[in-house]
Design a protein around this motif. Structure first.
Motif, mmCIF file in Angstrom:
data_model
loop_
_atom_site.group_PDB
_atom_site.id
_atom_site.type_symbol
_atom_site.label_atom_id
_atom_site.label_comp_id
_atom_site.label_asym_id
_atom_site.label_seq_id
_atom_site.Cartn_x
_atom_site.Cartn_y
_atom_site.Cartn_z
ATOM 1 N N THR A 46 18.603 -29.446 -1.576
ATOM 2 C CA THR A 46 18.841 -28.641 -2.645
ATOM 3 C C THR A 46 20.082 -27.887 -2.467
ATOM 4 O O THR A 46 20.734 -27.702 -1.344
ATOM 5 N N ALA A 47 20.744 -27.171 -3.449
ATOM 6 C CA ALA A 47 22.101 -26.556 -3.380
ATOM 7 C C ALA A 47 21.694 -24.946 -2.483
ATOM 8 O O ALA A 47 22.680 -24.585 -1.858
ATOM 9 N N GLU A 48 20.462 -24.440 -2.619
ATOM 10 C CA GLU A 48 20.283 -23.406 -1.970
ATOM 11 C C GLU A 48 20.286 -23.698 -0.323
ATOM 12 O O GLU A 48 20.585 -22.822 0.445
ATOM 13 N N SER A 49 19.397 -24.836 -0.153
ATOM 14 C CA SER A 49 19.569 -25.195 1.430
ATOM 15 C C SER A 49 20.893 -25.363 1.961
ATOM 16 O O SER A 49 21.296 -25.084 3.045
ATOM 17 N N LEU A 50 21.899 -25.950 1.147
ATOM 18 C CA LEU A 50 23.184 -26.267 1.547
ATOM 19 C C LEU A 50 24.001 -24.672 1.773
ATOM 20 O O LEU A 50 24.464 -24.628 2.902
ATOM 21 N N ARG A 51 23.535 -23.859 0.805
ATOM 22 C CA ARG A 51 24.286 -22.631 0.868
ATOM 23 C C ARG A 51 23.737 -22.013 2.221
ATOM 24 O O ARG A 51 24.407 -21.341 2.882
ATOM 25 N N SER A 52 22.425 -22.084 2.442
ATOM 26 C CA SER A 52 21.919 -21.376 3.531
ATOM 27 C C SER A 52 22.451 -21.934 4.849
ATOM 28 O O SER A 52 22.667 -21.193 5.952
ATOM 29 N N VAL A 53 22.820 -23.174 5.145
ATOM 30 C CA VAL A 53 23.328 -23.761 6.368
ATOM 31 C C VAL A 53 24.653 -23.197 6.219
ATOM 32 O O VAL A 53 25.377 -22.883 7.250
ATOM 33 N N ALA A 54 25.551 -23.178 5.123
ATOM 34 C CA ALA A 54 26.893 -22.848 5.279
ATOM 35 C C ALA A 54 27.045 -21.262 5.752
ATOM 36 O O ALA A 54 27.941 -20.799 6.524
ATOM 37 N N ARG A 55 26.112 -20.486 5.181
ATOM 38 C CA ARG A 55 26.141 -18.853 5.452
ATOM 39 C C ARG A 55 25.657 -18.836 6.976
ATOM 40 O O ARG A 55 26.562 -17.966 7.748
ATOM 41 N N GLY A 56 24.629 -19.598 7.412
ATOM 42 C CA GLY A 56 24.401 -19.574 8.801
ATOM 43 C C GLY A 56 25.534 -19.995 9.769
ATOM 44 O O GLY A 56 25.732 -19.417 10.836
ATOM 45 N N ALA A 57 26.230 -21.118 9.372
ATOM 46 C CA ALA A 57 27.235 -21.376 10.341
ATOM 47 C C ALA A 57 28.399 -20.479 10.133
ATOM 48 O O ALA A 57 29.077 -20.266 11.374
ATOM 49 N N MET A 58 28.913 -19.876 9.087
ATOM 50 C CA MET A 58 29.925 -18.885 9.254
ATOM 51 C C MET A 58 29.464 -17.588 9.927
ATOM 52 O O MET A 58 30.422 -16.855 10.146
ATOM 53 N N ASP A 59 28.350 -17.308 9.886
ATOM 54 C CA ASP A 59 27.782 -16.081 10.906
ATOM 55 C C ASP A 59 27.853 -16.450 12.259
ATOM 56 O O ASP A 59 27.413 -15.462 13.117
ATOM 57 N N ASN A 60 27.880 -17.638 12.885
ATOM 58 C CA ASN A 60 27.515 -18.074 14.021
ATOM 59 C C ASN A 60 28.940 -18.233 14.631
ATOM 60 O O ASN A 60 29.563 -19.377 14.383
ATOM 61 N N PRO A 61 29.264 -17.563 15.780
ATOM 62 C CA PRO A 61 30.501 -17.835 16.511
ATOM 63 C C PRO A 61 30.631 -19.288 17.301
ATOM 64 O O PRO A 61 31.812 -19.544 17.505
#
Length: 529
Positions: A46-61
């Motif tokens: 789903t688009a929401e699951s893709l956005r969740s992964v993207a947000r998590g990646a951008m928040d993880n150094p």
């Protein structure tokens, strides 16, 4: 006679010599992104699951440092994020080593001088090496783009991703051409090239992880990411990349004209006139030959482990929340295992593959000493072949143990300081050392080939690559689990998640010892070449 006369003939010779390496490596590199795209679409439908992964990646150094930023929360964007950084590094590293292999190594072995006796121009070998590697990288890019498009991804983004990886390969192939002119030995050329490669990676990683995005533009590895496949492609980024490649290739040809054959621009450092009191045994000589490499690897893994341990201790819950991944964590580590523990052990397993490469390099020192004729100088003394071989293989076995210990201790320390619980340090150290028998198994394969089939000793790198690909495809569920049992690393328990099985480690150690023994027996019974 033109300086490039005979370049075509040498290029055909290079293709013939690498007729197994190039196709296997090229097909694997081309197909891998398609598998990543398929698994991404399956794991995050789903688009929401893709956005969740993207947000998590951008928040993880950690993710920003290792993979860079996510430019688009889509299947194509996440595929580019997953493949872009690691693919550029792998293709760049392989391209650089191939150029050094067909330039500096050829000169050091004397084969370049034999070719030079024919109708061959001064720069023909360098031009042929660069031409073959450039063509191979471009072919990989085309195959990769076609594979991605066949999987339903947009053509523009697929082509951009393929070209970004090809440009990384071209850049570091040109770097390899330059360092091959500067140094006098293949070992020094590889060391200098790897140093340049590591600096480029660290500049990009620090810039992305620290939010200083301008810093990542100082590295060609950052340029390839900012081509932005599947996220509004910036085609103009290819211009500075191609300009850098042209500049480095021109510099390599100019430097080649300023040095003698088999010599480098930098004079070799002279050693002492007499040996020190500690240099009285084959083991002492082997230690002197290996010590610089061991110190560099240990220090690098300690620094990297400290940073990774601190970054992994938090911030993963928002990213690793897909049901499939959480089920995998529960299956591997039980109901008490968390995302941070899973990701920490996962990182250790990935880094253990690199430590295995160090073990292979150390074991193959046997073959390089033999082919260069330096082994003869030792064996004319009262030193048996078995004793000489064991002197190097002892270091090849002890070295990975030291590197893994440095990695485990530093990672555990960083993890404990960030989480406020240093009691986890022994567990993380044990998790890193648990991979030692698997690393020894890979070292044993290299030692066995060097002793039994010396002309195929470099095939140990093919085995290493094949095992990595099998492991990756197995993780994606595309390989039968029975076939995965041949991979040493799949039998290692995940100690951070509470697994404690020791029987597989004993079996792996026995296999490594048997392979090493076979190599020594083969070395004693064959002629030195």
């Amino acid at each position: 006679m033109s300086a490039l006369t005979g370049a075509g003939t040498i290029a055909r010779l290079i293709v013939r010599r690498d007729r197994l390496i190039l196709p296997v490596w090229g097909l694997a590199a081309a197909v891998f992104p398609m598998s990543i795209a398929g698994s991404t679409a399956a794991l995050y439908p789903t688009a929401e699951s893709l956005r969740s992964v993207a947000r998590g990646a951008m928040d993880n150094p950690t993710q920003l440092a290792t993979r860079g930023p996510v430019f688009d929360a889509s299947v194509g964007g996440l595929t580019a994020w997953t493949v872009g950084s690691s693919g550029a590094m792998l293709l760049g590293l392989v391209s650089m080593l191939l150029v050094i292999r067909h330039t500096r190594v050829e000169e050091e072995s004397g084969r370049r001088e034999l070719l030079g006796a024919g109708v061959v121009g001064r720069h023909a070998a360098l031009a042929a090496a660069l031409g073959v590697v450039f063509a191979a990288d471009l072919l990989i890019a085309l195959l990769m783009s076609a594979a991605l498009m066949s999987g339903g991804l947009p053509a523009t983004g697929s082509i951009a991703l393929g070209l970004s990886l090809a440009a990384a390969g071209w850049t570091f192939a040109a770097v390899g051409a330059v360092v091959a002119q500067v140094t006098e030995s293949a070992v020094a050329a590889r060391g200098l090239g790897l140093a340049v490669f590591v600096v480029c990676f660290l500049v990009r990683a620090v810039g992305d992880a620290g939010g200083a995005h301008g810093l990542s533009w100082l590295s060609p590895l950052g340029w390839t990411l900012h081509l932005r496949p599947f996220a509004g492609e910036r085609w103009w980024v290819l211009a500075p990349l191609l300009a850098l490649v042209a500049l480095l290739a021109t510099a390599a040809h100019l430097l080649s004209a300023r040095r003698d054959l088999a010599a480098g621009l930098l004079p070799p450092r002279l050693g002492p006139a007499t040996a020190g009191p500690g240099l009285r045994s084959p083991l002492a000589l082997a230690w002197r030959l290996h010590r610089g490499q061991l110190v560099a690897w240990s220090a690098g893994f300690a620094v990297g482990g400290l940073a990774l341990g601190g970054a992994v201790s938090g911030g993963l819950e928002g990213q690793i929340d897909a049901p499939q991944i959480m089920d995998m964590i529960a299956k591997v580590g039980g109901e008490h295992a968390g995302p941070a523990d899973f990701f920490l052990n996962y990182l250790l397993s990935m880094l253990a593959w690199i430590v295995a490469a160090y073990g292979i390099v150390s074991a193959l020192r046997l073959r390089s000493e033999e082919s260069a004729g330096r082994a003869d100088l030792v064996l004319v003394t009262p030193v048996s072949r078995a004793r000489w071989a064991l002197s190097h293989l002892v270091i090849a076995a002890a070295g990975p143990a030291v590197v893994l210990a440095a990695l485990g201790a530093a990672t555990g320390l960083g993890y404990g300081l960030s989480a406020g619980d240093l009691g986890r340090l022994p567990q993380v150290l044990g998790a890193a050392l648990a991979y030692l028998p698997a690393v020894w198994a890979m070292t044993g394969i290299a030692a066995g080939l060097a002793g039994l089939l010396p002309r195929l000793a470099s095939a140990s790198w093919g085995v290493w690559t094949a095992f990595i690909l099998l492991d990756v495809f197995g993780t994606l569920g595309q390989v039968d689990e029975t076939l995965l049992t041949i991979i040493p690393f799949v039998h290692v328990p995940w100690v951070v998640l509470g697994q404690t099985s020791t029987a597989p480690l004993a079996v792996l150690t026995a296999v490594a010892a048997a392979l090493t023994a076979l190599g020594i027996v083969g070395l004693r019974r064959r002629d030195l070449t």
